[in-house]
Design an enzyme around this catalytic site. Structure first.
Site, PDB file in Angstrom:
ATOM      1  N   ARG A 141       2.498   7.853  -3.419  1.00 57.34           N
ATOM      2  CA  ARG A 141       3.404   6.645  -3.679  1.00 57.34           C
ATOM      3  C   ARG A 141       4.658   7.066  -4.019  1.00 57.34           C
ATOM      4  O   ARG A 141       5.749   6.256  -3.812  1.00 57.34           O
ATOM      5  CB  ARG A 141       2.493   5.801  -4.817  1.00 57.34           C
ATOM      6  N   HIS A 157       7.998   5.430  -2.148  1.00 56.35           N
ATOM      7  CA  HIS A 157       9.032   4.468  -3.028  1.00 56.35           C
ATOM      8  C   HIS A 157      10.496   5.288  -2.987  1.00 56.35           C
ATOM      9  O   HIS A 157      11.306   4.545  -2.961  1.00 56.35           O
ATOM     10  CB  HIS A 157       8.701   4.391  -4.426  1.00 56.35           C
ATOM     11  N   GLY A 193      16.879   5.673   1.265  1.00 54.42           N
ATOM     12  CA  GLY A 193      16.439   7.009   1.878  1.00 54.42           C
ATOM     13  C   GLY A 193      16.049   8.011   1.005  1.00 54.42           C
ATOM     14  O   GLY A 193      15.685   7.892  -0.423  1.00 54.42           O
ATOM     15  N   ASN A 211       8.636  -0.262  -9.324  1.00 50.70           N
ATOM     16  CA  ASN A 211       8.327   1.225  -9.639  1.00 50.70           C
ATOM     17  C   ASN A 211       7.871   1.412 -11.003  1.00 50.70           C
ATOM     18  O   ASN A 211       7.471   2.288 -11.297  1.00 50.70           O
ATOM     19  CB  ASN A 211       9.571   1.968  -9.440  1.00 50.70           C
ATOM     20  N   HIS A 258      -3.318   3.861   1.368  1.00 49.16           N
ATOM     21  CA  HIS A 258      -4.094   3.131   0.179  1.00 49.16           C
ATOM     22  C   HIS A 258      -5.710   3.426   0.246  1.00 49.16           C
ATOM     23  O   HIS A 258      -6.310   2.798  -0.295  1.00 49.16           O
ATOM     24  CB  HIS A 258      -3.979   1.494   0.477  1.00 49.16           C
ATOM     25  N   THR A 259      -5.756   4.396   1.018  1.00 49.31           N
ATOM     26  CA  THR A 259      -7.309   5.224   1.118  1.00 49.31           C
ATOM     27  C   THR A 259      -7.376   5.824  -0.098  1.00 49.31           C
ATOM     28  O   THR A 259      -8.862   6.394  -0.535  1.00 49.31           O
ATOM     29  CB  THR A 259      -7.431   6.090   2.270  1.00 49.31           C
ATOM     30  N   ASP A 262      -9.543   1.496  -2.376  1.00 47.72           N
ATOM     31  CA  ASP A 262     -10.544   1.815  -1.268  1.00 47.72           C
ATOM     32  C   ASP A 262     -11.953   2.111  -1.978  1.00 47.72           C
ATOM     33  O   ASP A 262     -12.376   3.107  -2.247  1.00 47.72           O
ATOM     34  CB  ASP A 262     -10.169   3.097  -0.483  1.00 47.72           C
ATOM     35  N   SER A 281     -14.478   5.293  -0.480  1.00 49.42           N
ATOM     36  CA  SER A 281     -14.083   6.387  -0.774  1.00 49.42           C
ATOM     37  C   SER A 281     -12.748   6.485  -1.744  1.00 49.42           C
ATOM     38  O   SER A 281     -11.747   7.171  -1.196  1.00 49.42           O
ATOM     39  CB  SER A 281     -14.156   7.270   0.299  1.00 49.42           C
ATOM     40  N   ASP A 289      -9.258   9.321   3.859  1.00 51.61           N
ATOM     41  CA  ASP A 289     -10.244   9.185   5.020  1.00 51.61           C
ATOM     42  C   ASP A 289      -9.924   8.033   5.826  1.00 51.61           C
ATOM     43  O   ASP A 289      -9.040   7.279   5.332  1.00 51.61           O
ATOM     44  CB  ASP A 289     -11.707   9.474   4.718  1.00 51.61           C
TER      45      ASP A 289
END
Ligand code: HEM
Length: 357
Positions: free
Chosen positions: A77, A81, A87, A109, A210-211, A256, A259, A264
């Site tokens: 993450r 961010h 950039g 943040n 977001h897994t 998630d 898992s 995945d």
């Protein structure tokens, strides 16, 4: 005899065409697996100046994730961010100064993990010991995110390096404008990411970040209070209300449910079962423009991995500083004290512009 020769000729012509076709097909495939490399970045950037760079980072992160797998999500993450605001220039790492509060202090943040910043600075110190001050904080952040994906079970891939660290950070308003809110719908997310040249496939693939990881109740409480979002699976919602009994609790839950610690394609299976945590996730399955992409990733993990790598390579090269721009920070959270590097850059850029004129 003549017919044998002409038969052989036909066979060889056929072979030649097949070879030509397969070579050109491979070329087409190769062209599709990597987006163009930004000017100034390269896949061999530190080969001479810091040959052990990648092995040092990988070894350290392996140790860290063994103790606390959640740190992988924090690092992934952090890179996102960094890249979306001004950039991939390490600006998210900077502390506030007399000139004002930093990007770090802006609302989206505040939920970045404090430990992630510490890991980046520890890696920087270790790399400086081994190679001198040659590796930028923005490259370390990009490599840490790359390894976070792989060490959590995701794809392994090379990334181009050579980013330089920025001398400034974005304001609160710029930060807010570049990081979409979790309450956004697919239209907002698609429009916001389109401004960064990321298309619908990139959007759905990147959201697959977001897994892994967690979210705080207030990031999705609008879907629970005053009433449960009708799109959300009933049982899933009831369980979320146990974790977040009021709309002011500060608890967290996994992104998630299938898992939570493994990189995945289960996040997409969650969406198909209406068990996405944020509206920005779930609406990707509701919206006709992205629904098919969600389904295709839910049924085909390698397709998701390919598209995720492609989109990460695009994201990781957003507005990078290279060459003589920016600096190599001696501490990831502060700009170098010698404003010389700042002046050199500004004067250098001006000279370059004059030469070009
Ligand atoms: C597309 C728009 C996106 C939105 C609206 C969004 C929003 C959020 C929010 C609200 C959280 C939870 C914050 C909290 O409550 O603690 C979160 C966590 C996370 N996001 Fe995103 N995100 C987006 C895209 C991405 C992308 C592109 C990536 C990486 C490729 C990513 C990776 C993560 C990870 C790994 C976490 C878990 C962090 C942790 O456990 O510390 N997100 N995101």
């Amino acid at each position: 005899m003549a017919s044998t020769i002409s038969g052989r000729r036909t066979f060889f012509t056929f072979l030649l065409i097949c070879t030509f076709l397969s070579v050109s097909t491979i070329k087409v495939c190769e062209a599709q697996t990597k987006p163009p490399t930004a000017k100034g970045l390269s896949y061999t950037f530190y080969d001479k100046s810091c040959p052990k760079l990648e092995s040092i980072i990988r070894k350290e992160l392996k140790k860290i994730f063994k103790n606390d797998v959640g740190q992988a999500a924090g690092l992934l993450r952090l890179h996102f961010h960094d890249c979306f605001v001004q950039g991939c220039d390490g600006s998210v790492l900077l502390d506030g100064s007399a000139s004002g509060p930093s990007e770090k202090d802006a609302p989206p943040n505040l939920t970045l993990r404090a430990e992630a910043f510490k890991i980046i600075e520890d890696l920087r110190r270790r790399l400086e010991k081994s190679c001198g001050r040659v590796v930028s904080c923005s490259d370390i952040t990009a490599l840490a995110a790359r390894d976070a994906v792989f060490l959590s079970g995701g794809p392994e891939y090379e990334i181009p390096l050579g980013r330089r660290d920025g001398l400034t950070f974005a304001t609160r308003n710029e930060t807010l404008a570049n990081l979409p809110a979790p309450s956004s719908n697919a239209t907002t997310i698609l429009n916001s990411l389109a401004t960064k040249n990321l298309d619908a496939t990139d959007v759905v693939a990147l959201s697959g970040g977001h897994t892994i990881g967690i979210g705080h109740c207030n990031s999705f409480s609008d879907r629970l209070f005053p009433t449960q979002d009708p799109v959300m699976d009933k049982t899933f919602g009831r369980n979320l209300r146990l974790t977040c009994p009021t709309n002011t609790t500060t608890n967290t839950t996994v992104l998630d449910i299938r898992s939570p610690n493994t990189f995945d394609n289960k996040y997409y299976v969650d969406l198909m079962n209406r068990q996405g945590l944020f509206n920005s996730d779930q609406d990707l399955y509701t919206d006709k423009r992205t629904r098919g992409i969600v389904t295709s990733f839910a049924v085909n993990q390698s397709l998701f991995f390919d598209k995720f790598v492609f989109a990460m390579l695009k994201m990781g090269q957003l507005s990078v500083l290279t060459g003589k721009q920016g600096e190599i920070r001696a501490n990831c959270s502060v700009r170098n004290a010698d404003s010389k590097s700042f002046l050199t850059t500004v004067v250098g850029d001006m000279v370059e512009q004059i030469i070009q004129m």
